[in-house]
Design a protein around this motif. Sequence first.
Motif, PDB file in Angstrom:
ATOM      1  N   VAL A 174       0.856  -1.081   0.157  1.00 46.37           N
ATOM      2  CA  VAL A 174      -0.037  -0.076   0.057  1.00 46.37           C
ATOM      3  C   VAL A 174       0.752   1.455   0.016  1.00 46.37           C
ATOM      4  O   VAL A 174       1.761   1.497   0.786  1.00 46.37           O
ATOM      5  N   TYR A 221       0.507   5.657  -0.435  1.00 47.53           N
ATOM      6  CA  TYR A 221       0.019   7.108  -0.655  1.00 47.53           C
ATOM      7  C   TYR A 221       0.793   7.882  -1.440  1.00 47.53           C
ATOM      8  O   TYR A 221       1.762   8.254  -1.027  1.00 47.53           O
ATOM      9  N   TYR A 259      -3.719  10.031  -3.857  1.00 46.04           N
ATOM     10  CA  TYR A 259      -4.518   8.896  -3.957  1.00 46.04           C
ATOM     11  C   TYR A 259      -3.572   7.633  -3.174  1.00 46.04           C
ATOM     12  O   TYR A 259      -2.532   7.838  -3.019  1.00 46.04           O
ATOM     13  N   LYS A 260      -4.327   6.560  -3.209  1.00 47.59           N
ATOM     14  CA  LYS A 260      -3.856   5.467  -2.423  1.00 47.59           C
ATOM     15  C   LYS A 260      -3.934   4.344  -3.359  1.00 47.59           C
ATOM     16  O   LYS A 260      -4.694   4.150  -4.515  1.00 47.59           O
ATOM     17  N   THR A 261      -2.749   3.458  -3.470  1.00 48.23           N
ATOM     18  CA  THR A 261      -2.611   2.276  -4.442  1.00 48.23           C
ATOM     19  C   THR A 261      -2.473   1.050  -3.465  1.00 48.23           C
ATOM     20  O   THR A 261      -1.858   1.336  -2.306  1.00 48.23           O
ATOM     21  N   ALA A 262      -2.737  -0.010  -4.168  1.00 50.17           N
ATOM     22  CA  ALA A 262      -2.704  -1.358  -3.311  1.00 50.17           C
ATOM     23  C   ALA A 262      -2.409  -2.227  -4.589  1.00 50.17           C
ATOM     24  O   ALA A 262      -3.169  -2.118  -5.611  1.00 50.17           O
ATOM     25  N   GLN A 295      -2.558  -0.687  -7.840  1.00 48.22           N
ATOM     26  CA  GLN A 295      -3.802  -0.210  -8.565  1.00 48.22           C
ATOM     27  C   GLN A 295      -4.207   1.110  -7.697  1.00 48.22           C
ATOM     28  O   GLN A 295      -4.198   1.138  -6.397  1.00 48.22           O
ATOM     29  N   GLU A 312      -6.808   2.941  -5.354  1.00 43.67           N
ATOM     30  CA  GLU A 312      -7.837   2.339  -4.479  1.00 43.67           C
ATOM     31  C   GLU A 312      -9.091   3.548  -4.924  1.00 43.67           C
ATOM     32  O   GLU A 312      -8.799   4.675  -4.798  1.00 43.67           O
ATOM     33  N   SER A 313     -10.188   3.002  -4.633  1.00 43.93           N
ATOM     34  CA  SER A 313     -11.296   4.009  -4.440  1.00 43.93           C
ATOM     35  C   SER A 313     -11.655   4.698  -3.214  1.00 43.93           C
ATOM     36  O   SER A 313     -12.395   5.280  -3.224  1.00 43.93           O
ATOM     37  N   LYS A 320     -11.335   8.031  -1.717  1.00 42.92           N
ATOM     38  CA  LYS A 320     -11.453   8.629  -3.071  1.00 42.92           C
ATOM     39  C   LYS A 320     -10.316   9.506  -3.422  1.00 42.92           C
ATOM     40  O   LYS A 320      -9.938  10.217  -2.640  1.00 42.92           O
TER      41      LYS A 320
END
Length: 166
Positions: free
Chosen positions: A71, A73, A112-115, A118, A120-121, A124
């Motif tokens: 994860v 940010y 945004y955040k990725t995991a 990808q 993440e929603s 938001k």
Amino acid sequence: MKMAAALLLLVCAGAVLYSAQAQNSYDGLPDDYKKGVDLALEQLNSHTVVHHHFRFLKTLDKSDIESGFGVKYLYHHFYLKPTTCAKGSTVSNPQTCPFRNNRPLIDCTVCYKTAADQIESIPKPYVHCIQRPRLTEEMRTNRMEHCKKMNYNSGAPTLLASMGEN
């Protein structure tokens, strides 16, 4: 006459190099940051008042915080520049369109955040783009505050690591 022709050639070569450098700037971005630029471009192109394609010009600031377990940010502040290609034209790759120099830059901030690589929603993704002359100090502050709220560290890796010591 030869001097004028040589000067014109030099100016043209500089314009081509500048355009190629901007393309290379996008190509040189890590994939996680390209996703944020693409998100901003997608949002910008969804507005009906936008009549031309935009391209990534340059990064002003970027950072990422790894939270563990794949994860991250991400924060990215960058410029987009309008091109001569009309939106809706049959251009296969808008990244090849020449820049327009008679329109202001678009100043964008995304976080945004990725995991697992990808976006993440939740939370938001935050995208804020505005023509550079219209950007106010209050908007800059609001951008930073919003992104700081997203860039939290859950502490989970620390908690899990400390449980093994009992």
